[in-house]
Design an enzyme around this catalytic site. Structure first.
Site, PDB file in Angstrom:
ATOM      1  CB  CYS A  14      -2.049  -3.233   8.168  1.00 25.95           C
ATOM      2  SG  CYS A  14      -3.153  -3.039   6.760  1.00 25.95           S
ATOM      3  CB  CYS A  73      -0.900   0.018   1.240  1.00 23.25           C
ATOM      4  SG  CYS A  73       0.054  -0.073   2.756  1.00 23.25           S
TER       5      CYS A  73
HETATM    6 FE1  FES Z   1      -1.209   0.270   4.372  1.00 24.42          FE
HETATM    7 FE2  FES Z   1      -2.686  -0.837   6.195  1.00 24.42          FE
HETATM    8  S1  FES Z   1      -3.305  -0.289   4.195  1.00 24.42           S
HETATM    9  S2  FES Z   1      -0.625  -0.355   6.321  1.00 24.42           S
END
Ligand code: FES
Length: 147
Positions: free
Chosen positions: A103, A34
């Site tokens: 995450c 992400c």
């Molecule tokens: Fe990036 Fe959770 S979506 S750390």
């Protein structure tokens, strides 16, 4: 509700947010999935983590996992802290939705990076740091959920 009460509590009231100015080890990692970033600061005395703080450009699950991870490692030796896996962190939070498991890896890796930094500064051996910033196994690991 997708998130446990503990996740919501640590997201709404994260513990140990900030930085330690005279930290003995600092680690920063990025999440390849992400692009979020986690920075971990550790104060270490006689091999024991006496303080831990973090800063993140991460999502709510990253905030919650880092919050509880810093609580879990405080008072532990660096070797004990390295054994605090993201699985243990997720369990301490009463679980995370599978899509958010990647995450929780951010906290574990940031702690490992900060400890590696500490060891480097003190001329200690840095083992087990081959895979930095890699959470490619998240998806396979998320298969064994309890509920
Ligand atoms: Fe990036 Fe959770 S979506 S750390």
């Amino acid at each position: 509700m997708m998130y446990s009460e503990k996740v919501m509590d640590h997201f709404m009231h994260p513990r140990n947010v900030g930085e330690i100015e005279d930290a003995d080890g600092v680690g920063q990692v990025g999440n390849p999935k992400c692009g979020d970033i986690m920075k971990m600061y550790l104060k270490i005395e006689n091999n024991v983590i006496v303080d831990a703080k973090f800063k993140t450009f991460g999502c709510g699950a990253a905030v919650a996992t880092s919050s509880i991870a810093t609580e879990l490692i405080k008072g532990k030796t660096i070797d004990e802290a390295l054994k605090v896996t993201n699985k243990a962190v997720v369990e301490a939070l009463d679980g995370l939705p599978p899509a958010k498991l990647h995450c929780s890896v951010l906290a574990e890796e940031a702690i490992a990076a900060a400890i590696a930094d500490y060891k480097r500064r003190h001329g200690l051996d840095v083992e087990n740091s081959e895979c930095q910033g890699c959470c490619c196994k998240c998806e396979t690991e998320s298969e064994d959920s309890e509920e």
